[in-house]
Design a protein around this motif. Structure first.
Motif, mmCIF file in Angstrom:
data_model
loop_
_atom_site.group_PDB
_atom_site.id
_atom_site.type_symbol
_atom_site.label_atom_id
_atom_site.label_comp_id
_atom_site.label_asym_id
_atom_site.label_seq_id
_atom_site.Cartn_x
_atom_site.Cartn_y
_atom_site.Cartn_z
ATOM 1 N N LEU A 55 0.889 -1.153 0.000
ATOM 2 C CA LEU A 55 0.000 0.000 0.000
ATOM 3 C C LEU A 55 0.929 1.205 0.000
ATOM 4 O O LEU A 55 1.735 1.373 0.919
ATOM 5 C CB LEU A 55 -0.855 0.050 1.257
ATOM 6 C CG LEU A 55 -1.859 -1.056 1.481
ATOM 7 C CD1 LEU A 55 -2.547 -0.866 2.823
ATOM 8 C CD2 LEU A 55 -2.882 -1.084 0.362
ATOM 9 N N VAL A 56 0.828 2.014 -1.032
ATOM 10 C CA VAL A 56 1.660 3.210 -1.130
ATOM 11 C C VAL A 56 0.726 4.407 -0.980
ATOM 12 O O VAL A 56 -0.242 4.550 -1.731
ATOM 13 C CB VAL A 56 2.421 3.256 -2.470
ATOM 14 C CG1 VAL A 56 3.256 4.518 -2.574
ATOM 15 C CG2 VAL A 56 3.307 2.009 -2.613
ATOM 16 N N ILE A 83 -8.991 2.491 -0.078
ATOM 17 C CA ILE A 83 -8.477 2.290 -1.440
ATOM 18 C C ILE A 83 -9.452 2.900 -2.446
ATOM 19 O O ILE A 83 -9.037 3.617 -3.370
ATOM 20 C CB ILE A 83 -8.238 0.793 -1.723
ATOM 21 C CG1 ILE A 83 -7.066 0.272 -0.878
ATOM 22 C CG2 ILE A 83 -7.972 0.553 -3.213
ATOM 23 C CD1 ILE A 83 -6.925 -1.233 -0.870
ATOM 24 N N ALA A 84 -10.743 2.658 -2.259
ATOM 25 C CA ALA A 84 -11.763 3.213 -3.161
ATOM 26 C C ALA A 84 -11.768 4.738 -3.131
ATOM 27 O O ALA A 84 -12.054 5.386 -4.144
ATOM 28 C CB ALA A 84 -13.149 2.672 -2.789
ATOM 29 N N ALA A 85 -11.423 5.337 -1.984
ATOM 30 C CA ALA A 85 -11.379 6.800 -1.849
ATOM 31 C C ALA A 85 -10.120 7.395 -2.479
ATOM 32 O O ALA A 85 -9.990 8.612 -2.559
ATOM 33 C CB ALA A 85 -11.458 7.190 -0.381
ATOM 34 N N GLY A 86 -9.184 6.538 -2.924
ATOM 35 C CA GLY A 86 -7.953 7.030 -3.549
ATOM 36 C C GLY A 86 -6.837 7.336 -2.579
ATOM 37 O O GLY A 86 -5.860 7.998 -2.943
ATOM 38 N N TRP A 123 -4.821 5.096 -1.162
ATOM 39 C CA TRP A 123 -3.710 4.149 -1.330
ATOM 40 C C TRP A 123 -3.617 3.657 -2.770
ATOM 41 O O TRP A 123 -4.632 3.404 -3.401
ATOM 42 C CB TRP A 123 -3.908 2.923 -0.444
ATOM 43 C CG TRP A 123 -3.963 3.193 1.013
ATOM 44 C CD1 TRP A 123 -5.081 3.252 1.791
ATOM 45 C CD2 TRP A 123 -2.862 3.429 1.891
ATOM 46 N NE1 TRP A 123 -4.741 3.510 3.089
ATOM 47 C CE2 TRP A 123 -3.374 3.627 3.176
ATOM 48 C CE3 TRP A 123 -1.480 3.497 1.703
ATOM 49 C CZ2 TRP A 123 -2.571 3.880 4.282
ATOM 50 C CZ3 TRP A 123 -0.684 3.757 2.803
ATOM 51 C CH2 TRP A 123 -1.217 3.944 4.072
ATOM 52 N N TYR A 124 -2.381 3.474 -3.220
ATOM 53 C CA TYR A 124 -2.112 2.732 -4.457
ATOM 54 C C TYR A 124 -1.742 1.317 -4.011
ATOM 55 O O TYR A 124 -0.945 1.143 -3.088
ATOM 56 C CB TYR A 124 -0.935 3.322 -5.229
ATOM 57 C CG TYR A 124 -1.088 4.781 -5.593
ATOM 58 C CD1 TYR A 124 -2.127 5.218 -6.414
ATOM 59 C CD2 TYR A 124 -0.178 5.719 -5.123
ATOM 60 C CE1 TYR A 124 -2.245 6.558 -6.761
ATOM 61 C CE2 TYR A 124 -0.291 7.055 -5.464
ATOM 62 C CZ TYR A 124 -1.329 7.463 -6.283
ATOM 63 O OH TYR A 124 -1.448 8.789 -6.617
ATOM 64 N N VAL A 125 -2.299 0.315 -4.651
ATOM 65 C CA VAL A 125 -1.971 -1.073 -4.343
ATOM 66 C C VAL A 125 -1.016 -1.553 -5.423
ATOM 67 O O VAL A 125 -1.363 -1.596 -6.603
ATOM 68 C CB VAL A 125 -3.234 -1.959 -4.298
ATOM 69 C CG1 VAL A 125 -2.859 -3.397 -3.983
ATOM 70 C CG2 VAL A 125 -4.231 -1.424 -3.274
ATOM 71 N N LEU A 126 0.207 -1.911 -5.020
ATOM 72 C CA LEU A 126 1.270 -2.244 -5.968
ATOM 73 C C LEU A 126 1.967 -3.537 -5.564
ATOM 74 O O LEU A 126 1.914 -3.956 -4.404
ATOM 75 C CB LEU A 126 2.287 -1.099 -6.027
ATOM 76 C CG LEU A 126 1.717 0.278 -6.393
ATOM 77 C CD1 LEU A 126 2.761 1.356 -6.214
ATOM 78 C CD2 LEU A 126 1.171 0.272 -7.809
#
Length: 188
Positions: free
Chosen positions: A13-14, A140-143, A145-148
């Motif tokens: 999670l970035v 995540i849906a709210a923006g 976190w980036y999932v990488l």
């Protein structure tokens, strides 16, 4: 976790620049567990000014540089977690448990001098990061976190302060551009 939600164990999670929680600004979190009951991980890029031997002297010689404790998150700051990176296949030391992909945990009550741990890197964290059921998915849906994808070297990088930028940059495209955002855009 929603039935069609992906399993995020072992992913990063970035923190996006839009994340409003200062405790997680510009963090890179390695998720060690993600399921119906919530999620659990550690912040990989928050070294503390405390050497490992100040609290766990036997482990100082086996931890990865910079040889300091890391703040794994705001939860359970009175506890310690030993994160290890593991080679593919092979037998694990009895004190090591594989969690997700090349990542596992080591029992910090075990003696690191009792033979090879069978790991490629060790890092010790004070505290961890946790999310209740559905909370992480909402963030995540709210923006926030980036999932990488994680690289095994992310967990024990000798340059943790550069990890947020480096992980984004290696994605290329728009993510590489995000890596150049200043910490405080109002100063730009």
């Amino acid at each position: 976790m929603v039935a069609d939600a992906p399993d995020l164990d072992g992913r990063l999670l970035v923190a996006s620049p839009a994340l409003g929680d200062e405790r997680f600004a510009r963090t890179v979190v390695l998720l060690l567990h993600h399921g119906d009951d919530g999620a659990f991980g550690v912040v990989l890029n928050r070294p503390l000014p405390v050497r490992v031997d100040a609290v766990l002297p036997a482990w100082q010689e086996v931890v990865a540089a910079p040889g300091r404790l890391f703040q794994g998150g705001p939860v359970g700051l009175d506890g310690a977690l030993g994160l290890v990176t593991l080679p593919d296949g092979g037998d694990l030391h009895p004190g090591v448990s594989r969690l997700a992909g090349p990542f596992g945990v080591v029992d910090l009550d075990s003696d690191p001098g009792q033979g090879p741990l069978g790991v490629t890197g060790v890092r010790i964290f004070a505290g961890h990061s946790g999310w209740a059921a559905g909370q992480l998915e909402d963030e995540i849906a709210a923006g926030d976190w980036y999932v990488l994808e994680a690289d095994p070297a992310d967990a024990t990088t000798p340059q943790p302060d550069a990890l947020w930028r480096r992980v984004l940059r290696r994605q290329g495209g728009a993510m590489a551009i995000v890596s150049t955002f200043p910490p405080d855009p109002s100063l730009n």
